[in-house]
Design a protein around this motif. Sequence first.
Motif, PDB file in Angstrom:
ATOM      1  N   LYS A  57       4.127   9.580  -8.120  1.00  0.00           N
ATOM      2  CA  LYS A  57       5.104   9.738  -9.216  1.00  0.00           C
ATOM      3  C   LYS A  57       4.395   9.869 -10.558  1.00  0.00           C
ATOM      4  CE  LYS A  57       8.901   7.652  -9.684  1.00  0.00           C
ATOM      5  NZ  LYS A  57      10.318   7.770  -9.602  1.00  0.00           N
ATOM      6  N   ARG A  58       3.419   9.004 -10.816  1.00  0.00           N
ATOM      7  CA  ARG A  58       2.691   9.055 -12.088  1.00  0.00           C
ATOM      8  C   ARG A  58       1.970  10.379 -12.286  1.00  0.00           C
ATOM      9  NH1 ARG A  58       1.525   3.808 -10.499  1.00  0.00           N
ATOM     10  NH2 ARG A  58      -0.570   4.364  -9.793  1.00  0.00           N
ATOM     11  N   LYS A  59       1.478  10.953 -11.195  1.00  0.00           N
ATOM     12  CA  LYS A  59       0.751  12.218 -11.272  1.00  0.00           C
ATOM     13  C   LYS A  59       1.671  13.429 -11.147  1.00  0.00           C
ATOM     14  CE  LYS A  59      -3.663  10.626  -9.456  1.00  0.00           C
ATOM     15  NZ  LYS A  59      -4.685  10.871  -8.434  1.00  0.00           N
ATOM     16  N   ASN A  60       2.969  13.175 -10.953  1.00  0.00           N
ATOM     17  CA  ASN A  60       3.935  14.243 -10.722  1.00  0.00           C
ATOM     18  C   ASN A  60       3.475  15.129  -9.555  1.00  0.00           C
ATOM     19  OD1 ASN A  60       6.375  15.505 -11.184  1.00  0.00           O
ATOM     20  ND2 ASN A  60       5.499  16.977 -12.614  1.00  0.00           N
ATOM     21  N   ALA A  61       3.052  14.462  -8.473  1.00  0.00           N
ATOM     22  CA  ALA A  61       2.506  15.141  -7.304  1.00  0.00           C
ATOM     23  C   ALA A  61       3.299  14.771  -6.056  1.00  0.00           C
ATOM     24  CB  ALA A  61       1.046  14.735  -7.116  1.00  0.00           C
ATOM     25  N   GLU A  62       3.088  15.521  -5.000  1.00  0.00           N
ATOM     26  CA  GLU A  62       3.715  15.202  -3.722  1.00  0.00           C
ATOM     27  C   GLU A  62       3.100  13.931  -3.143  1.00  0.00           C
ATOM     28  OE1 GLU A  62       4.784  17.597   0.247  1.00  0.00           O
ATOM     29  OE2 GLU A  62       2.628  17.363  -0.049  1.00  0.00           O
ATOM     30  N   CYS A  63       3.934  13.111  -2.558  1.00  0.00           N
ATOM     31  CA  CYS A  63       3.460  11.952  -1.813  1.00  0.00           C
ATOM     32  C   CYS A  63       3.496  12.327  -0.336  1.00  0.00           C
ATOM     33  CB  CYS A  63       4.338  10.731  -2.079  1.00  0.00           C
ATOM     34  SG  CYS A  63       3.717   9.268  -1.234  1.00  0.00           S
ATOM     35  N   ASP A  64       2.336  12.594   0.215  1.00  0.00           N
ATOM     36  CA  ASP A  64       2.252  12.998   1.615  1.00  0.00           C
ATOM     37  C   ASP A  64       2.138  11.749   2.476  1.00  0.00           C
ATOM     38  OD1 ASP A  64       1.856  14.201   4.069  1.00  0.00           O
ATOM     39  OD2 ASP A  64       0.299  15.571   3.347  1.00  0.00           O
ATOM     40  N   LEU A  65       3.130  11.544   3.315  1.00  0.00           N
ATOM     41  CA  LEU A  65       3.137  10.424   4.261  1.00  0.00           C
ATOM     42  C   LEU A  65       3.347  10.950   5.681  1.00  0.00           C
ATOM     43  CD1 LEU A  65       5.256   7.983   2.086  1.00  0.00           C
ATOM     44  CD2 LEU A  65       2.830   7.746   2.650  1.00  0.00           C
ATOM     45  N   LYS A  71       0.825  -1.206   0.000  1.00  0.00           N
ATOM     46  CA  LYS A  71       0.000   0.000   0.000  1.00  0.00           C
ATOM     47  C   LYS A  71       0.865   1.264   0.000  1.00  0.00           C
ATOM     48  CE  LYS A  71      -4.041  -2.104   2.097  1.00  0.00           C
ATOM     49  NZ  LYS A  71      -4.930  -1.971   0.967  1.00  0.00           N
ATOM     50  N   LEU A  72       1.942   1.237   0.759  1.00  0.00           N
ATOM     51  CA  LEU A  72       2.852   2.374   0.824  1.00  0.00           C
ATOM     52  C   LEU A  72       3.505   2.645  -0.537  1.00  0.00           C
ATOM     53  CD1 LEU A  72       4.597   4.422   2.554  1.00  0.00           C
ATOM     54  CD2 LEU A  72       6.277   2.575   2.578  1.00  0.00           C
ATOM     55  N   PHE A  73       4.089   1.613  -1.139  1.00  0.00           N
ATOM     56  CA  PHE A  73       4.778   1.804  -2.415  1.00  0.00           C
ATOM     57  C   PHE A  73       3.795   2.119  -3.544  1.00  0.00           C
ATOM     58  CE2 PHE A  73       8.175  -0.555  -0.123  1.00  0.00           C
ATOM     59  CZ  PHE A  73       9.091   0.489  -0.127  1.00  0.00           C
ATOM     60  N   ASN A  74       2.577   1.609  -3.452  1.00  0.00           N
ATOM     61  CA  ASN A  74       1.543   1.966  -4.416  1.00  0.00           C
ATOM     62  C   ASN A  74       1.231   3.460  -4.317  1.00  0.00           C
ATOM     63  OD1 ASN A  74      -0.540   1.475  -6.403  1.00  0.00           O
ATOM     64  ND2 ASN A  74      -1.999   1.673  -4.724  1.00  0.00           N
ATOM     65  N   ARG A  75       1.158   3.971  -3.102  1.00  0.00           N
ATOM     66  CA  ARG A  75       0.900   5.395  -2.883  1.00  0.00           C
ATOM     67  C   ARG A  75       2.031   6.252  -3.457  1.00  0.00           C
ATOM     68  NH1 ARG A  75      -2.490   8.376  -0.398  1.00  0.00           N
ATOM     69  NH2 ARG A  75      -1.820  10.383   0.412  1.00  0.00           N
ATOM     70  N   ILE A  76       3.275   5.834  -3.235  1.00  0.00           N
ATOM     71  CA  ILE A  76       4.427   6.576  -3.768  1.00  0.00           C
ATOM     72  C   ILE A  76       4.399   6.559  -5.295  1.00  0.00           C
ATOM     73  CG2 ILE A  76       6.947   6.630  -3.953  1.00  0.00           C
ATOM     74  CD1 ILE A  76       6.990   5.491  -1.033  1.00  0.00           C
ATOM     75  N   SER A 104      17.875   6.422 -11.354  1.00  0.00           N
ATOM     76  CA  SER A 104      17.039   6.134 -12.527  1.00  0.00           C
ATOM     77  C   SER A 104      15.541   6.094 -12.190  1.00  0.00           C
ATOM     78  CB  SER A 104      17.457   4.811 -13.165  1.00  0.00           C
ATOM     79  OG  SER A 104      17.255   3.752 -12.242  1.00  0.00           O
ATOM     80  N   ASN A 105      15.229   6.052 -10.904  1.00  0.00           N
ATOM     81  CA  ASN A 105      13.838   5.992 -10.435  1.00  0.00           C
ATOM     82  C   ASN A 105      13.732   6.789  -9.125  1.00  0.00           C
ATOM     83  OD1 ASN A 105      11.116   5.114 -10.157  1.00  0.00           O
ATOM     84  ND2 ASN A 105      11.778   3.482  -8.783  1.00  0.00           N
ATOM     85  N   PRO A 106      13.950   8.115  -9.171  1.00  0.00           N
ATOM     86  CA  PRO A 106      14.007   8.894  -7.930  1.00  0.00           C
ATOM     87  C   PRO A 106      12.656   9.035  -7.235  1.00  0.00           C
ATOM     88  CG  PRO A 106      14.065  10.359  -9.801  1.00  0.00           C
ATOM     89  CD  PRO A 106      14.128   8.949 -10.353  1.00  0.00           C
ATOM     90  N   PHE A 107      12.727   9.356  -5.941  1.00  0.00           N
ATOM     91  CA  PHE A 107      11.532   9.664  -5.160  1.00  0.00           C
ATOM     92  C   PHE A 107      10.821  10.863  -5.780  1.00  0.00           C
ATOM     93  CE2 PHE A 107      12.415   7.443  -1.105  1.00  0.00           C
ATOM     94  CZ  PHE A 107      11.119   7.212  -0.681  1.00  0.00           C
ATOM     95  N   PRO A 108       9.490  10.879  -5.691  1.00  0.00           N
ATOM     96  CA  PRO A 108       8.781  12.115  -6.030  1.00  0.00           C
ATOM     97  C   PRO A 108       8.940  13.079  -4.851  1.00  0.00           C
ATOM     98  CG  PRO A 108       7.226  10.519  -5.191  1.00  0.00           C
ATOM     99  CD  PRO A 108       8.578   9.821  -5.273  1.00  0.00           C
TER     100      PRO A 108
END
Length: 147
Positions: free
Chosen positions: A66-74, A57-62, A91-95
């Motif tokens: 990323k797909r939406k180019n939005a902040e991931c608020d945790l 669930k956590l990685f799905n949220r991240i 090659s796959n940075p955090f959003p």
Amino acid sequence: MSTEQNSSNECCLSKQYGNWCAGEDLSSYKNHEGKQYCIFHAPAEKKGISRAEFNAKLFNRIEKAKRKNAECDLSGTIFQYHISFGSYKPSNPFPKVNFSKAQFESADFCGVSFAEETNFEKAVFLEGADFRQASFLDNTNFSSTVF
């Protein structure tokens, strides 16, 4: 009002953390006031799901952020187990991510790339964190973080 909030199947901490967890799965745990928590804000031993389920669930949220180019608020998330964010290499940075007031049992950010703004303000790492070779390419806030 808190009874209404609980009966609406919403995390009792949703408003405190900007409503980012509204609509997330709830844990079965209720505190002494009968207030319910989402799986992200529930106390570590009260989440009611496995480590694998929580991480999925956590990685799905991240990834969704990323797909939406939005902040991931945790913000305020309680990480019950050691967690590795090792897949977020250059090659796959955090959003853009907000870990403010999060509590980590222990965390591995070794070699991770933070290409966007990152907030660890007031985060707590109970058993420590490994940030060796992590790269921070934008504004990062570690204000009042506890290691």
